[in-house]
Motif scaffolding. Sequence first.
Motif, PDB file in Angstrom:
ATOM      1  N   LYS A 447      49.913  30.462  39.648  1.00  0.00           N
ATOM      2  CA  LYS A 447      50.519  30.304  38.326  1.00  0.00           C
ATOM      3  C   LYS A 447      51.886  29.638  38.444  1.00  0.00           C
ATOM      4  N   ASN A 448      52.302  28.976  37.350  1.00  0.00           N
ATOM      5  CA  ASN A 448      53.639  28.403  37.290  1.00  0.00           C
ATOM      6  C   ASN A 448      54.597  29.440  36.708  1.00  0.00           C
ATOM      7  N   PRO A 449      55.895  29.139  36.605  1.00  0.00           N
ATOM      8  CA  PRO A 449      56.841  30.141  36.089  1.00  0.00           C
ATOM      9  C   PRO A 449      56.517  30.623  34.682  1.00  0.00           C
ATOM     10  N   GLU A 450      55.779  29.850  33.907  1.00  0.00           N
ATOM     11  CA  GLU A 450      55.392  30.248  32.552  1.00  0.00           C
ATOM     12  C   GLU A 450      54.099  31.047  32.544  1.00  0.00           C
ATOM     13  N   GLU A 451      53.621  31.465  33.749  1.00  0.00           N
ATOM     14  CA  GLU A 451      52.408  32.264  33.905  1.00  0.00           C
ATOM     15  C   GLU A 451      51.149  31.513  33.482  1.00  0.00           C
ATOM     16  N   GLN A 452      51.218  30.190  33.472  1.00  0.00           N
ATOM     17  CA  GLN A 452      50.014  29.398  33.227  1.00  0.00           C
ATOM     18  C   GLN A 452      49.244  29.235  34.538  1.00  0.00           C
ATOM     19  N   ILE A 453      47.924  29.410  34.469  1.00  0.00           N
ATOM     20  CA  ILE A 453      47.098  29.331  35.665  1.00  0.00           C
ATOM     21  C   ILE A 453      46.927  27.872  36.079  1.00  0.00           C
ATOM     22  N   LEU A 454      47.360  27.551  37.290  1.00  0.00           N
ATOM     23  CA  LEU A 454      47.226  26.206  37.828  1.00  0.00           C
ATOM     24  C   LEU A 454      45.952  26.048  38.644  1.00  0.00           C
ATOM     25  N   ASN A 455      45.535  27.119  39.306  1.00  0.00           N
ATOM     26  CA  ASN A 455      44.340  27.039  40.151  1.00  0.00           C
ATOM     27  C   ASN A 455      43.767  28.440  40.320  1.00  0.00           C
ATOM     28  N   ARG A 456      42.444  28.526  40.389  1.00  0.00           N
ATOM     29  CA  ARG A 456      41.770  29.810  40.585  1.00  0.00           C
ATOM     30  C   ARG A 456      40.648  29.622  41.595  1.00  0.00           C
ATOM     31  N   ASP A 457      40.527  30.537  42.566  1.00  0.00           N
ATOM     32  CA  ASP A 457      39.411  30.499  43.509  1.00  0.00           C
ATOM     33  C   ASP A 457      38.965  31.917  43.826  1.00  0.00           C
ATOM     34  N   THR A 458      37.707  32.045  44.193  1.00  0.00           N
ATOM     35  CA  THR A 458      37.104  33.347  44.472  1.00  0.00           C
ATOM     36  C   THR A 458      36.418  33.298  45.824  1.00  0.00           C
ATOM     37  N   LEU A 459      36.637  34.330  46.626  1.00  0.00           N
ATOM     38  CA  LEU A 459      36.078  34.415  47.973  1.00  0.00           C
ATOM     39  C   LEU A 459      35.384  35.761  48.139  1.00  0.00           C
ATOM     40  N   LYS A 460      34.260  35.778  48.849  1.00  0.00           N
ATOM     41  CA  LYS A 460      33.626  37.035  49.209  1.00  0.00           C
ATOM     42  C   LYS A 460      33.244  37.001  50.679  1.00  0.00           C
ATOM     43  N   GLY A 461      33.186  38.173  51.280  1.00  0.00           N
ATOM     44  CA  GLY A 461      32.844  38.254  52.694  1.00  0.00           C
ATOM     45  C   GLY A 461      31.984  39.470  52.979  1.00  0.00           C
ATOM     46  N   ASP A 462      31.061  39.315  53.903  1.00  0.00           N
ATOM     47  CA  ASP A 462      30.207  40.410  54.375  1.00  0.00           C
ATOM     48  C   ASP A 462      30.378  40.510  55.883  1.00  0.00           C
ATOM     49  N   MET A 463      30.957  41.631  56.346  1.00  0.00           N
ATOM     50  CA  MET A 463      31.211  41.844  57.768  1.00  0.00           C
ATOM     51  C   MET A 463      30.409  43.048  58.261  1.00  0.00           C
TER      52      MET A 463
END
Length: 679
Positions: A447-463
Amino acid sequence: MNSAIHLKKQAIRQSYLKPASPPHSFADKLLNDKNIKTKKIIQILLLGLLAYPLYAQQTEIKVSGKVTDVNNETLEGVTILLKSTIDSAYISGTITDTCGVFVLPKVKPDKYLLEFSMLGYKKQYLTIQTKESRPLPPVIMEEDAQLLSAVTITGMRKLMTMKPGTTTFDMDAMVLGSQGNVLDALRSLPGVMVNEDGSVILNGQTGIQVLVNGKSTYLSGDKLVNYLRSMPVSSIKNIDLITSPSAKYDAAGKTGLIDIRTQKVTVEGWTAQANTSYQQSADGKWNVGGRLTYQKNKLGLFLDYSHYQGKYKSTLDIFREYNLQNTASSPMMNINQNSRMKDRNQGDWARLGMNYDINDNFSFEVSTNGTLFNKRIPGSTDTYIQKSGSPVDSSLHTQSQTYTKQRAISGGLLLNYKNDKDQTADLSFDYLLHEHKQTLSMLNEMKNPEEQILNRDTLKGDMSSNIRMYSAQTNWSMPLPAKFKFYSGLKFTWVDLDNSALYANLMTGQWLPDNSLSNKYKYNENINAAYIQINGQVGKFNLEAGLRLEQTRISGTQYSPDINLKDSSYTDNYIHLFPTLTVQYNIPETDNSISFLYNKRIIRPNYGDLSPFNYIWDDYTRSTGNPDLKAELTDNIEFAYIHKKLYRATLFFSYTKAPIMQSIGIIEDNIAVVYPENF
């Protein structure tokens, strides 16, 4: 979009793989040769900043004081714990010396809770507000009336026995003998600390191995903590704190061992016991369990069970500073991270066994243990990025959910022999099957200082991790002339470890494998050992000398799904000798003694440190193992004075070759990687 810093998420390349090219050290492969001097400076800075209790710019002070009983007699061996007043979280600890004095150095000015505990005395609590270094008022501890009442009813029984290199605590004689779990019991013993990461500290020394009935659990880290937490203390006969193990013990363990001895069936007929306990701090913790036994003539049967539930909070604050372009004119950047996690644990433990006396010479025992453990860890991390001296430029918010399942079954068969000539022999077979599964889901939002989302990513893992251990051992002893006795034995151990980690990223609504993070690792270990030992008495001197030989053979193979990376493998084979020596002089006409002890020990890397898997905290912080780790070798010397078999004063010296410590490496996009390394 302002001057936001875009640090693109990139996978950690497993640069420590070993293809056909010439070998390099793990650290050389992790760090680029270019700008190595600048990056090493950053590593040193980050290493100091990562230990967040040390980087704070507050003035550190010293907390000290003295502990006595109601008769103003000083008390040695009182355990003092410094805790947070907010959630009773452990901060540091120590024990009183022979004069009843304690010192807690390097304490930040703040409000704390001090806990004082010792066997046979009521716990004392003291809230302090530290502003400057000054002694606290004397702390007076009262005898536990409940313990005194128990002694009045059942007769006098020693809480502990002390001899050179070993202190034994009788759990039946302690107030907590039927309450709680083994982890809590260990933490209540003087000089013992067990942290949530599985590290065990005895008298201020790390690298302590935990045994059950003289045999290794082959568990470390959170696996060991979960196992001890699931085991009820009512199933324990006594606990040995061994600072100088003899040659009959495995050489593993940097400066000592903790040997947990389970209960034997001794009462004729049926017996039943139930127990429960509850602890309340910031969150509640409780366990319930029981024990059922049956003894008739030569046959004994036993069944133990325990269920545990609890919650634990953990925090991690990290501050980093680095040069954006590694040039003198480029600006310095700051990354400030705040992580908050709350564990929810649940475990079940059971033990079923039988012992039978075949005749006056032979007996055998067979038993099996089962452990089920579940842990859920919701967590959040806030990362703030800015130029030095400037407002926050951008921020990263991470939400994670980790779920862990552990299943284990272990057991063994023990055959004993003895005769009327004081000759003894035993033969045992043991096994351990342990399964560990963990799932991770993580959402990152820049997010930028105005709390606007600039980028979003999701990760999952199975160990997943599977441990299979098998061992066979035999021991033999016989008397020698002139009050001497001879001991010898053989042991063979095989360990197989199979780990896998599969990661995937959410792209356009689909989960796509992340081969650069995924990994599979297999490890095999075989340890063959033999020992001889002689014990005896010459006048006022007690002597014990031994020599243990251990051959270690290991092999490991790492498989990568990334077609750009080759599979790698390695093998190692080494032999070490481990001498032990104890000389005790009994001072005439007293119960006092002086002793000298020497032993050589080895610390092999634990399986978690060897596994080259990535644990991802967020886009800028990760931890991994190091398959290139070598074993530590330690020489220990101890001088001890025992007064009336109740008090001990010890002078201890230890030297370790190639100790294993945590290092920090910086890879592309200023991602910090924490990994173990020999120094």
